[in-house]
Design a protein around this motif. Sequence first.
Motif, PDB file in Angstrom:
ATOM      1  N   SER A 381      29.908  70.156  36.141  1.00 13.54           N
ATOM      2  CA  SER A 381      29.626  69.310  37.308  1.00 13.54           C
ATOM      3  C   SER A 381      30.849  68.451  37.622  1.00 13.54           C
ATOM      4  CB  SER A 381      28.428  68.402  37.019  1.00 13.54           C
ATOM      5  OG  SER A 381      28.719  67.600  35.896  1.00 13.54           O
ATOM      6  N   GLY A 382      31.141  68.332  38.917  1.00  7.86           N
ATOM      7  CA  GLY A 382      32.298  67.531  39.336  1.00  7.86           C
ATOM      8  C   GLY A 382      33.587  68.318  39.216  1.00  7.86           C
ATOM      9  N   SER A 426      26.368  61.834  31.714  1.00  7.17           N
ATOM     10  CA  SER A 426      25.462  62.876  32.217  1.00  7.17           C
ATOM     11  C   SER A 426      26.224  64.052  32.823  1.00  7.17           C
ATOM     12  CB  SER A 426      24.495  62.320  33.265  1.00  7.17           C
ATOM     13  OG  SER A 426      23.547  61.506  32.658  1.00  7.17           O
ATOM     14  N   PHE A 428      27.284  67.810  33.018  1.00  2.30           N
ATOM     15  CA  PHE A 428      26.592  69.027  32.588  1.00  2.30           C
ATOM     16  C   PHE A 428      27.406  70.233  33.011  1.00  2.30           C
ATOM     17  CE2 PHE A 428      24.744  68.076  36.752  1.00  2.30           C
ATOM     18  CZ  PHE A 428      24.908  69.273  37.412  1.00  2.30           C
ATOM     19  N   GLY A 449      21.412  77.700  34.282  1.00  2.00           N
ATOM     20  CA  GLY A 449      21.618  77.083  35.609  1.00  2.00           C
ATOM     21  C   GLY A 449      22.776  77.626  36.398  1.00  2.00           C
ATOM     22  N   SER A 470      17.072  78.996  33.433  1.00  2.00           N
ATOM     23  CA  SER A 470      16.987  77.900  32.461  1.00  2.00           C
ATOM     24  C   SER A 470      17.828  76.741  32.969  1.00  2.00           C
ATOM     25  CB  SER A 470      17.506  78.344  31.098  1.00  2.00           C
ATOM     26  OG  SER A 470      16.791  79.480  30.675  1.00  2.00           O
ATOM     27  N   PHE A 471      17.617  75.582  32.341  1.00  2.00           N
ATOM     28  CA  PHE A 471      18.325  74.377  32.777  1.00  2.00           C
ATOM     29  C   PHE A 471      19.790  74.416  32.336  1.00  2.00           C
ATOM     30  CE2 PHE A 471      18.763  69.570  32.573  1.00  2.00           C
ATOM     31  CZ  PHE A 471      18.800  69.430  33.955  1.00  2.00           C
ATOM     32  N   VAL A 472      20.584  73.627  32.984  1.00  2.00           N
ATOM     33  CA  VAL A 472      22.029  73.548  32.688  1.00  2.00           C
ATOM     34  C   VAL A 472      22.255  73.027  31.270  1.00  2.00           C
ATOM     35  CG1 VAL A 472      22.659  73.166  35.092  1.00  2.00           C
ATOM     36  CG2 VAL A 472      22.150  71.212  33.631  1.00  2.00           C
TER      37      VAL A 472
ATOM     38  N   TYR B  52      23.257  69.622  52.046  1.00  2.00           N
ATOM     39  CA  TYR B  52      23.968  70.304  50.964  1.00  2.00           C
ATOM     40  C   TYR B  52      23.985  69.411  49.742  1.00  2.00           C
ATOM     41  CZ  TYR B  52      28.122  71.975  48.433  1.00  2.00           C
ATOM     42  OH  TYR B  52      28.995  72.418  47.468  1.00  2.00           O
ATOM     43  N   SER B  55      27.328  69.980  42.561  1.00  2.00           N
ATOM     44  CA  SER B  55      27.026  69.703  41.163  1.00  2.00           C
ATOM     45  C   SER B  55      27.206  68.214  40.855  1.00  2.00           C
ATOM     46  CB  SER B  55      27.922  70.555  40.266  1.00  2.00           C
ATOM     47  OG  SER B  55      29.277  70.285  40.537  1.00  2.00           O
ATOM     48  N   ALA B  56      28.140  67.561  41.576  1.00  2.00           N
ATOM     49  CA  ALA B  56      28.325  66.122  41.384  1.00  2.00           C
ATOM     50  C   ALA B  56      27.071  65.379  41.809  1.00  2.00           C
ATOM     51  CB  ALA B  56      29.535  65.637  42.183  1.00  2.00           C
ATOM     52  N   LEU B  58      24.053  66.689  41.753  1.00  2.00           N
ATOM     53  CA  LEU B  58      23.051  67.004  40.728  1.00  2.00           C
ATOM     54  C   LEU B  58      23.195  66.072  39.531  1.00  2.00           C
ATOM     55  CD1 LEU B  58      23.119  70.925  40.695  1.00  2.00           C
ATOM     56  CD2 LEU B  58      21.337  69.443  41.640  1.00  2.00           C
ATOM     57  N   ARG B  59      24.446  65.789  39.196  1.00  2.00           N
ATOM     58  CA  ARG B  59      24.717  64.926  38.047  1.00  2.00           C
ATOM     59  C   ARG B  59      24.103  63.527  38.278  1.00  2.00           C
ATOM     60  NH1 ARG B  59      28.370  61.394  35.910  1.00  2.00           N
ATOM     61  NH2 ARG B  59      29.607  61.191  37.802  1.00  2.00           N
ATOM     62  N   LEU B  62      20.467  63.785  37.777  1.00  2.00           N
ATOM     63  CA  LEU B  62      20.164  63.925  36.352  1.00  2.00           C
ATOM     64  C   LEU B  62      20.233  62.565  35.664  1.00  2.00           C
ATOM     65  CD1 LEU B  62      19.600  65.746  33.911  1.00  2.00           C
ATOM     66  CD2 LEU B  62      22.066  66.078  33.683  1.00  2.00           C
ATOM     67  N   GLN B  65      17.219  60.663  36.589  1.00  2.00           N
ATOM     68  CA  GLN B  65      16.029  61.165  35.901  1.00  2.00           C
ATOM     69  C   GLN B  65      15.976  60.642  34.462  1.00  2.00           C
ATOM     70  OE1 GLN B  65      13.416  63.336  37.159  1.00  2.00           O
ATOM     71  NE2 GLN B  65      12.570  62.436  35.276  1.00  2.00           N
ATOM     72  N   GLU B  86      17.150  76.017  46.586  1.00  4.35           N
ATOM     73  CA  GLU B  86      17.714  77.142  45.854  1.00  4.35           C
ATOM     74  C   GLU B  86      18.645  76.636  44.747  1.00  4.35           C
ATOM     75  OE1 GLU B  86      19.669  80.096  48.338  1.00  4.35           O
ATOM     76  OE2 GLU B  86      20.730  80.748  46.537  1.00  4.35           O
ATOM     77  N   VAL B  87      19.428  75.605  45.072  1.00  4.14           N
ATOM     78  CA  VAL B  87      20.330  75.025  44.077  1.00  4.14           C
ATOM     79  C   VAL B  87      19.525  74.485  42.903  1.00  4.14           C
ATOM     80  CG1 VAL B  87      22.020  73.164  43.648  1.00  4.14           C
ATOM     81  CG2 VAL B  87      22.128  74.495  45.765  1.00  4.14           C
ATOM     82  N   ASP B  89      16.649  75.462  41.921  1.00  5.37           N
ATOM     83  CA  ASP B  89      16.068  76.597  41.188  1.00  5.37           C
ATOM     84  C   ASP B  89      17.108  77.253  40.300  1.00  5.37           C
ATOM     85  OD1 ASP B  89      13.618  76.182  42.245  1.00  5.37           O
ATOM     86  OD2 ASP B  89      13.855  77.606  43.916  1.00  5.37           O
ATOM     87  N   VAL B  90      18.285  77.548  40.889  1.00  2.00           N
ATOM     88  CA  VAL B  90      19.338  78.260  40.158  1.00  2.00           C
ATOM     89  C   VAL B  90      19.768  77.463  38.939  1.00  2.00           C
ATOM     90  CG1 VAL B  90      21.740  79.001  40.275  1.00  2.00           C
ATOM     91  CG2 VAL B  90      20.166  79.605  42.120  1.00  2.00           C
ATOM     92  N   THR B  91      19.940  76.176  39.115  1.00  2.00           N
ATOM     93  CA  THR B  91      20.464  75.342  38.026  1.00  2.00           C
ATOM     94  C   THR B  91      19.380  74.933  37.051  1.00  2.00           C
ATOM     95  OG1 THR B  91      20.131  73.446  39.445  1.00  2.00           O
ATOM     96  CG2 THR B  91      22.349  74.369  39.389  1.00  2.00           C
ATOM     97  N   GLY B  92      18.139  75.251  37.368  1.00  2.00           N
ATOM     98  CA  GLY B  92      17.062  74.885  36.471  1.00  2.00           C
ATOM     99  C   GLY B  92      16.611  73.449  36.632  1.00  2.00           C
ATOM    100  N   PHE B  93      17.136  72.761  37.614  1.00  2.00           N
ATOM    101  CA  PHE B  93      16.747  71.355  37.831  1.00  2.00           C
ATOM    102  C   PHE B  93      15.270  71.244  38.205  1.00  2.00           C
ATOM    103  CE2 PHE B  93      19.994  67.946  37.844  1.00  2.00           C
ATOM    104  CZ  PHE B  93      21.040  68.681  37.288  1.00  2.00           C
ATOM    105  N   ILE B  96      13.139  70.207  35.475  1.00  2.00           N
ATOM    106  CA  ILE B  96      13.397  68.891  34.888  1.00  2.00           C
ATOM    107  C   ILE B  96      12.897  67.787  35.810  1.00  2.00           C
ATOM    108  CG2 ILE B  96      15.254  67.318  34.144  1.00  2.00           C
ATOM    109  CD1 ILE B  96      14.846  69.739  32.330  1.00  2.00           C
TER     110      ILE B  96
END
Lengths: 563, 100
Positions: A381-382, A426, A428, A449, A470-472, B52, B55-56, B58-59, B62, B65, B86-87, B89-93, B96
């Motif tokens: 990430s990032g 955090s 990932f 992920g 699966s999760f990241v 959009y 990943s940043a 998503l972080r 996370l 969360q 979709e993002v 789902d793909v990342t598994g988020f 979580i």
Amino acid sequence: MKMRTKQMRIKIQTRLTLYLMVLVILTTGASGMISTIAQYRALNDNVANSLTTLALLAAKEINGNELTLIRSADSEQSSNYFDIQTILRRIIESANQISIQEVSKLMNSNEIELKKAKESLKIVYVYTMYVEGDQIYYGVDAYPSTDKKNHSIAGTLLGEGSKDEDIRKTSKQIFEVLNGKGPLVSDPYKDEFGTWRTGIAAVYDDSGKIVGAVGVDASLEFIHKEGRRLIASLVGNTVFLLIGAALLSVLLSKKITRPILMLSEGVKKIGDGNFEFHADLHTNDEIQDLADAFVAMNENLKSYIKNLSKTTAAKERIESELKIANSIQSSMLPRIFPPFPGRKEINLFAVMEPAKEVGGDFYDFFFINEDKLCICIADVSGKGVPAALFMVITKTLIKNQALLGISVEEILTTVNNMLCSDNDESMFVTVFIAILDVKTGRMTFSNAGHNLPLICSAEGGYNWLSCKKSFVLGGMENIKYSENECKLEKGDRLFIYTDGITEAMNTKGQLYSDERLRCFLNDSKNLGEEELIQAIRNDIKSHVQEAAQSDDITMVVMRYNGI
Amino acid sequence: MEIMKNIEGSTAQLALVGRLDSITSTQLSKELDNLFENGPISIVFDFNALEYISSAGLRILLTAQKKINSMGTKLKITGARPLVKEVFDVTGFSGIIEIE
């Protein structure tokens, strides 16, 4: 700037001098001129007054009855003549403060001396006149008859035969006095001996009848000389003041321009990059303000330059460090292709292009043992340095775990828990990992992920490789990762990549998209692995056009050749 | 990106408009830090206008969360568009984070 310096420049000093000089000429010149004219007039009036007074004095003293007896040269020997001559003589002597002999002597000198004499003598001739018929005749003269040059003989015609306008005018004025109009002074007139004015006063006999007149002649050389002296002193004064003004202006302008020149020197130094500028000025005026402003500017510039060089140095250091980091990072990934020249079972090609100097993507492949090939791809990430650091840890952990010979599921579970501890930020990472048995074509894989890979069978086209989601990694502890399995046939291809490809965006905000990638791969099935990767890169480039690369781009393609 | 905030009792509703990428995610991170400073709070994200997520982004979700888990409150995402979903789902988020 050069053009301006080439233009005619008048220094402040010169300008100030010119202004002061004009001022001096205007003030002293004009006022001097006025006072000189006034003085000259006063002098003229003075002379006129004293001539009249002297003529009147003499006329009052003279016995009119005695005067009537003097009509010819013969009468000059009479006592009457001497009486009157004494009176007249005394007028000359008292006016000039010297004896008549000395006056005679002066008047008889040569031409140059004579001019001087006329300039120094206030009264030159004193005599009496009388009228017979319509003619004016000389009577008594102050000069003794022995002074042939100056003595006018009694009974001779005054202004004899003169047709001169001036003389006729003067004769007219004498007539006016003789006709009882009272004493007067003649207008200036010229004759062969010079320019004159004559004071005229009537002489009365006992019965109160006008019997003649006294004439007192003054040479105007005296006044002219006085006038010249006045003009000379005016010019002298003016010149003196001009010199004074020039000196003053030089001093004054030096005082004004000195601090300006100092400032200008200082500013030139600043311009040359020398910031040791101290304006030692204490003029307490606008120039001081200017100097203070320059000092402040200089200080600001100094600290600005200092800061700038500091930040530039820091920036350069960071840049060079990033360059080194970039080469360290790229050397961590297998870069020599083909990677396993002895293994005919597989063809492999991969590429990683970071968006910044260092990236968060990586790929890796290695043989765990004789038959088992591990391939993985990951996306942290990032971006940038934090992502790169996390990528290094992840790559190391995965390889260490994989080399233990454990299953892909176990690898991910262990690495995830390791990454989760002490992960305050955090961070990932999404990972796809596969272990291929090159002998059998059996492939186990797990997806944490990550984007779904594409798989291409020898006959069909590319399709998404179905696998449990699966999760990241690094996100949460104790995540369960699932294992999937499939069997590769001879000629099958596996294409794994990161979202830097499918999310590559053009300037209109359009993504490259999963579908375009799949279609492009299907259209390029005949290309070799290296050519395929190059073709995809070009296609992405043609999509994004001028837009900057927003994310790391990583892809790996593997072809299974069987045994 | 624009964040529209609406706090009702112990729940904060955050509607995100635009793109949540590495540049705009710091903006969201600051906003969340401010919210968490004032004690336990539940968060509902409205992603109807989110185009959009990177990943940043998503972080940040996370991190939020994890914080929510430690506080014992709830975090929920509503109205995510297909691309964003979709993002997750793909990342598994989606396993979580609670996504409606």
